[in-house]
Design a protein around this motif. Structure first.
Motif, PDB file in Angstrom:
ATOM      1  N   THR A   1       0.811  -1.439   0.110  1.00  0.00           N
ATOM      2  CA  THR A   1      -0.384   0.262   0.195  1.00  0.00           C
ATOM      3  C   THR A   1       0.965   1.401  -0.040  1.00  0.00           C
ATOM      4  OG1 THR A   1      -0.207   0.174   2.497  1.00  0.00           O
ATOM      5  CG2 THR A   1      -1.964  -1.353   1.327  1.00  0.00           C
ATOM      6  N   GLY A   2       1.798   1.548  -0.028  1.00  0.00           N
ATOM      7  CA  GLY A   2       3.056   2.688   0.460  1.00  0.00           C
ATOM      8  C   GLY A   2       2.699   3.345   1.909  1.00  0.00           C
ATOM      9  N   SER A   3       2.282   2.162   3.122  1.00  0.00           N
ATOM     10  CA  SER A   3       0.989   3.403   3.487  1.00  0.00           C
ATOM     11  C   SER A   3       1.743   2.807   5.305  1.00  0.00           C
ATOM     12  CB  SER A   3      -0.287   4.004   4.038  1.00  0.00           C
ATOM     13  OG  SER A   3      -1.020   4.346   5.231  1.00  0.00           O
ATOM     14  N   TYR A   4       2.331   3.536   6.109  1.00  0.00           N
ATOM     15  CA  TYR A   4       2.629   3.073   7.241  1.00  0.00           C
ATOM     16  C   TYR A   4       1.514   2.903   8.219  1.00  0.00           C
ATOM     17  CZ  TYR A   4       7.708   2.668   6.462  1.00  0.00           C
ATOM     18  OH  TYR A   4       9.128   2.463   6.181  1.00  0.00           O
ATOM     19  N   GLY A   5       0.534   3.651   7.738  1.00  0.00           N
ATOM     20  CA  GLY A   5      -1.004   4.051   8.400  1.00  0.00           C
ATOM     21  C   GLY A   5      -1.573   2.729   8.360  1.00  0.00           C
TER      22      GLY A   5
ATOM     23  N   LEU B   1      -0.311  -2.945  28.712  1.00  0.00           N
ATOM     24  CA  LEU B   1       0.449  -2.415  27.476  1.00  0.00           C
ATOM     25  C   LEU B   1       1.060  -1.622  27.079  1.00  0.00           C
ATOM     26  CD1 LEU B   1      -3.778  -1.393  28.322  1.00  0.00           C
ATOM     27  CD2 LEU B   1      -3.344  -2.393  26.705  1.00  0.00           C
ATOM     28  N   GLY B   2       1.369  -0.328  28.293  1.00  0.00           N
ATOM     29  CA  GLY B   2       2.176   0.177  28.215  1.00  0.00           C
ATOM     30  C   GLY B   2       4.089  -0.185  27.251  1.00  0.00           C
ATOM     31  N   ILE B   3       4.309  -1.257  27.432  1.00  0.00           N
ATOM     32  CA  ILE B   3       5.603  -2.409  27.258  1.00  0.00           C
ATOM     33  C   ILE B   3       4.681  -2.283  25.705  1.00  0.00           C
ATOM     34  CG2 ILE B   3       6.284  -4.456  27.478  1.00  0.00           C
ATOM     35  CD1 ILE B   3       5.695  -4.581  30.039  1.00  0.00           C
ATOM     36  N   GLY B   4       3.174  -3.165  25.480  1.00  0.00           N
ATOM     37  CA  GLY B   4       2.837  -4.007  24.546  1.00  0.00           C
ATOM     38  C   GLY B   4       3.171  -2.533  23.427  1.00  0.00           C
ATOM     39  N   ALA B   5       3.106  -1.100  23.988  1.00  0.00           N
ATOM     40  CA  ALA B   5       3.229   0.581  23.151  1.00  0.00           C
ATOM     41  C   ALA B   5       4.867   0.203  22.726  1.00  0.00           C
ATOM     42  CB  ALA B   5       3.034   1.165  23.783  1.00  0.00           C
ATOM     43  N   VAL B   6       5.756   0.040  23.263  1.00  0.00           N
ATOM     44  CA  VAL B   6       7.189   0.067  23.006  1.00  0.00           C
ATOM     45  C   VAL B   6       7.184  -0.886  21.738  1.00  0.00           C
ATOM     46  CG1 VAL B   6       9.529  -0.167  24.294  1.00  0.00           C
ATOM     47  CG2 VAL B   6       7.867   0.833  25.455  1.00  0.00           C
ATOM     48  N   PHE B   7       6.627  -2.379  22.050  1.00  0.00           N
ATOM     49  CA  PHE B   7       7.108  -3.305  21.136  1.00  0.00           C
ATOM     50  C   PHE B   7       6.820  -2.303  19.644  1.00  0.00           C
ATOM     51  CE2 PHE B   7       7.230  -5.784  24.339  1.00  0.00           C
ATOM     52  CZ  PHE B   7       9.091  -6.685  24.136  1.00  0.00           C
ATOM     53  N   GLY B   8       5.030  -2.450  19.312  1.00  0.00           N
ATOM     54  CA  GLY B   8       4.664  -1.880  18.443  1.00  0.00           C
ATOM     55  C   GLY B   8       5.358  -0.297  18.278  1.00  0.00           C
ATOM     56  N   GLY B   9       4.964   0.995  19.211  1.00  0.00           N
ATOM     57  CA  GLY B   9       6.123   2.042  18.256  1.00  0.00           C
ATOM     58  C   GLY B   9       7.314   1.867  18.298  1.00  0.00           C
ATOM     59  N   MET B  10       8.195   0.892  18.624  1.00  0.00           N
ATOM     60  CA  MET B  10       9.530   0.303  18.060  1.00  0.00           C
ATOM     61  C   MET B  10       9.525  -0.244  16.805  1.00  0.00           C
ATOM     62  SD  MET B  10      11.906   1.645  19.994  1.00  0.00           S
ATOM     63  CE  MET B  10      12.968   0.866  19.886  1.00  0.00           C
ATOM     64  N   GLN B  11       9.065  -1.147  16.530  1.00  0.00           N
ATOM     65  CA  GLN B  11       8.304  -1.654  15.334  1.00  0.00           C
ATOM     66  C   GLN B  11       8.230  -1.021  14.390  1.00  0.00           C
ATOM     67  OE1 GLN B  11       5.780  -5.142  15.957  1.00  0.00           O
ATOM     68  NE2 GLN B  11       7.566  -6.510  16.975  1.00  0.00           N
ATOM     69  N   VAL B  12       7.133   0.048  13.842  1.00  0.00           N
ATOM     70  CA  VAL B  12       7.104   0.491  13.103  1.00  0.00           C
ATOM     71  C   VAL B  12       8.035   1.922  13.058  1.00  0.00           C
ATOM     72  CG1 VAL B  12       5.200   2.279  12.210  1.00  0.00           C
ATOM     73  CG2 VAL B  12       4.667   0.857  13.426  1.00  0.00           C
ATOM     74  N   SER B  13       8.042   2.801  13.900  1.00  0.00           N
ATOM     75  CA  SER B  13       9.052   3.810  13.792  1.00  0.00           C
ATOM     76  C   SER B  13      10.453   3.249  13.637  1.00  0.00           C
ATOM     77  CB  SER B  13       9.477   4.243  15.731  1.00  0.00           C
ATOM     78  OG  SER B  13       7.724   4.757  15.741  1.00  0.00           O
ATOM     79  N   LEU B  14      11.394   2.284  13.608  1.00  0.00           N
ATOM     80  CA  LEU B  14      12.577   1.875  12.830  1.00  0.00           C
ATOM     81  C   LEU B  14      12.153   1.718  12.069  1.00  0.00           C
ATOM     82  CD1 LEU B  14      13.464  -0.078  16.330  1.00  0.00           C
ATOM     83  CD2 LEU B  14      14.464   1.492  15.085  1.00  0.00           C
TER      84      LEU B  14
ATOM     85  N   GLY C   1       2.482   5.000  13.150  1.00  0.00           N
ATOM     86  CA  GLY C   1       2.164   4.562  11.399  1.00  0.00           C
ATOM     87  C   GLY C   1       1.629   6.206  10.786  1.00  0.00           C
ATOM     88  N   GLN C   2       0.513   6.539  11.496  1.00  0.00           N
ATOM     89  CA  GLN C   2       0.256   7.366  11.696  1.00  0.00           C
ATOM     90  C   GLN C   2       0.846   8.706  11.314  1.00  0.00           C
ATOM     91  OE1 GLN C   2      -3.296   8.497  10.192  1.00  0.00           O
ATOM     92  NE2 GLN C   2      -3.547   5.644   9.683  1.00  0.00           N
ATOM     93  N   LEU C   3       1.365   8.683  12.830  1.00  0.00           N
ATOM     94  CA  LEU C   3       2.474   9.627  13.218  1.00  0.00           C
ATOM     95  C   LEU C   3       3.341   9.427  12.181  1.00  0.00           C
ATOM     96  CD1 LEU C   3       3.064   9.376  17.101  1.00  0.00           C
ATOM     97  CD2 LEU C   3       1.900  11.278  15.441  1.00  0.00           C
ATOM     98  N   ALA C   4       4.518   8.649  11.639  1.00  0.00           N
ATOM     99  CA  ALA C   4       5.403   8.831  10.446  1.00  0.00           C
ATOM    100  C   ALA C   4       5.444   9.444   9.344  1.00  0.00           C
ATOM    101  CB  ALA C   4       5.300   7.390  10.461  1.00  0.00           C
ATOM    102  N   ASP C   5       3.700   8.845   8.931  1.00  0.00           N
ATOM    103  CA  ASP C   5       3.027   9.319   7.303  1.00  0.00           C
ATOM    104  C   ASP C   5       2.752  10.586   7.733  1.00  0.00           C
ATOM    105  OD1 ASP C   5       2.898   6.859   6.334  1.00  0.00           O
ATOM    106  OD2 ASP C   5       1.246   6.022   6.818  1.00  0.00           O
ATOM    107  N   ALA C   6       2.452  10.859   8.508  1.00  0.00           N
ATOM    108  CA  ALA C   6       2.179  12.792   8.117  1.00  0.00           C
ATOM    109  C   ALA C   6       3.838  13.465   9.251  1.00  0.00           C
ATOM    110  CB  ALA C   6       0.986  12.856   9.299  1.00  0.00           C
ATOM    111  N   HIS C   7       4.018  13.293  10.071  1.00  0.00           N
ATOM    112  CA  HIS C   7       5.564  13.845  10.664  1.00  0.00           C
ATOM    113  C   HIS C   7       6.441  13.838  10.453  1.00  0.00           C
ATOM    114  CE1 HIS C   7       2.168  16.394  11.570  1.00  0.00           C
ATOM    115  NE2 HIS C   7       1.347  15.139  12.144  1.00  0.00           N
ATOM    116  N   GLY C   8       6.626  12.317   9.710  1.00  0.00           N
ATOM    117  CA  GLY C   8       8.198  11.824   9.641  1.00  0.00           C
ATOM    118  C   GLY C   8       8.009  10.827  10.721  1.00  0.00           C
ATOM    119  N   ALA C   9       9.525   9.884  10.529  1.00  0.00           N
ATOM    120  CA  ALA C   9       9.431   8.951  11.356  1.00  0.00           C
ATOM    121  C   ALA C   9       9.887   9.044  12.769  1.00  0.00           C
ATOM    122  CB  ALA C   9      10.783   7.923  10.947  1.00  0.00           C
TER     123      ALA C   9
END
Length: 426
Positions: free
Chosen positions: A49-53, A237-250, A371-379
């Motif tokens: 799709t070309g979209s991280y979001g 939930l907070g630990i999951g946020a680290v895993f998910g945020g790191m995967q997409v943002s990296l 994903g939404q933040l990376a698409d709109a404002h950068g990694a």
């Protein structure tokens, strides 16, 4: 006082338990989906799709689906037996992942990917809690025998195994998706689930006996009715946020700097920190209680995550990612250890699935937001998600820490690899 090293049963003695290897090896393969699925979906859907979001949203649907269905899977396994739940579950998961992969490669509309992601997440086998239940059946107290001192060793061993899964799974999936084919991560995940799950289900001799509904009544019929479990759910939930945020943002960061192949290296360093800390935590005979360790570990996790968004070079991000990884394991292991003292034995499988589901739900929300933040404002802005998730969870932990105290101050429970220590409120 903590026992001396010489008094502590170790990994070697645990792994010599008759029948242990028959479920450990297939169980390790079958528990990889949780670690591989999210990053596999993100990399495949982003490619098509070309979209991280969009990629994060599809991964989020699977994560939410898992979080909702995981506790029900634990209850069914307690009541009808693990084999009865696993056999249809792994077959459904393999079919669902295959359908999602085909739809993504065929450029299907986003709603179709969402539809396929629901059964994909719902059917993830809850092998980690099932392995813990098998250890409890083999080593726990019965009317004919006291609990084995190896019970605490088994609890720590499973926590370290979970950490290793978080290390290995995403790295394998990333390497396959970037080096072989964008769909290779999901294909491998489905194959491991099917083969490992069927082999695990075939080990009937070590399966805990089903618990009929008529004998299941306990003061805490649901693990979620225990106040401390609800606090731990927020922490996870907070630990999951680290895993998910790191995967997409990296992933987004690697693309942004023009070196997509460095994604696997960066995530591998982050995961290696997690693994090393997990081994160290299990090897230490702790003098402080798990509640204090959880809070201290969470403070460190929040502080290290707070600097990710400001780093713009690969070496610095690798170093900070390593520190973040080192802070995850103490929080995870302490949280899992607290379950032993907070939850009745008959509800622990369900309790573990609630925590596993919480990580999945936090990961799902994080991959969507990052994903939404990376698409709109950068990694770099995607790295704000781990900070926000851990900060909110830390505030909850500090405010409700009294609920993490065990119900009986005199009870002795597992606290580290191969040793037992008195329960403390801190």
């Amino acid at each position: 006082m903590a026992t001396t090293v010489s008094d502590r049963p170790g990994y070697g003695q645990l792994l010599r338990t008759p029948g242990a290897w028959t479920f450990l090896l297939p169980g390790f393969a079958a528990r990889q989906p949780f670690a591989m699925l999210t990053i596999g979906i993100v990399l495949l859907v982003q490619h098509t799709t070309g979209s991280y979001g969009s990629a994060g949203a599809v991964a989020a649907v699977s994560g939410v689906s898992m979080a909702l269905f995981a506790p029900q899977s634990g209850k069914l396994a307690d009541r009808f037996g693990q084999r009865a739940v696993l056999l249809p579950g792994v077959l459904l998961h393999a079919v669902s992942v295959s359908a999602l992969t085909v739809l993504a490669l065929a450029d299907a509309p986003l709603w179709a990917l969402f539809a396929a992601a629901v059964p994909t997440g719902a059917s993830i086998p809850q092998v980690g809690p099932m392995v813990r239940a098998r250890w409890a059946a083999m080593l726990g107290a019965t009317p004919d025998r006291p609990a084995s001192p190896l019970m605490s060793t088994a609890a720590a061993f499973e926590s370290v195994t979970d950490e290793f899964t978080f290390v290995l799974g995403p790295v394998i999936a990333t390497a396959l998706c970037t080096g072989v084919h964008p769909a290779a991560g999901l294909v491998t995940e489905a194959a491991l689930t099917l083969v490992g799950g069927l082999l695990f289900a075939a080990q009937r001799a070590t399966q805990p006996a089903p618990r009929p509904a008529a004998t299941a009544a306990e003061p805490h019929a649901s693990a979620l009715s225990v106040p401390g479990v609800r606090v731990l759910v927020v922490a996870f939930l907070g630990i999951g946020a680290v895993f998910g945020g790191m995967q997409v943002s990296l992933t987004a960061f690697s693309e942004e700097v023009g070196h997509p192949g460095v994604n696997g290296v960066l995530y591998g360093i982050f995961a290696a920190g997690n693994m090393l800390a997990g081994i160290a935590c299990g090897a230490i005979a702790w003098k402080s209680g798990p509640r204090r360790r959880l809070i201290v570990g969470y403070v460190a996790l929040t502080l290290t995550a707070s600097g990710l968004w400001a780093v713009h070079s690969v070496p610095l991000l690798a170093g900070l990612g390593l520190l973040v990884g080192l802070c995850i394991a103490p929080a995870l292991i302490s949280g899992y250890t607290l379950v032993d003292s907070l939850v009745p034995a008959t509800a622990r499988t369900e309790a573990f699935t609630w925590l596993t589901g919480a990580v999945a739900l936090g990961q799902a929300a994080a991959v969507t937001a990052a994903g939404q933040l990376a698409d709109a404002h950068g990694a770099s802005t995607g790295f704000l998600v781990p900070l926000a998730g851990t900060a909110l969870a830390l505030v909850t932990l500090l405010a409700l820490r009294s609920r993490l105290a065990p119900p009986s101050a005199g009870r002795t429970v597992a606290r580290g690899i191969g040793h037992r220590e008195p329960v403390t409120v801190d």
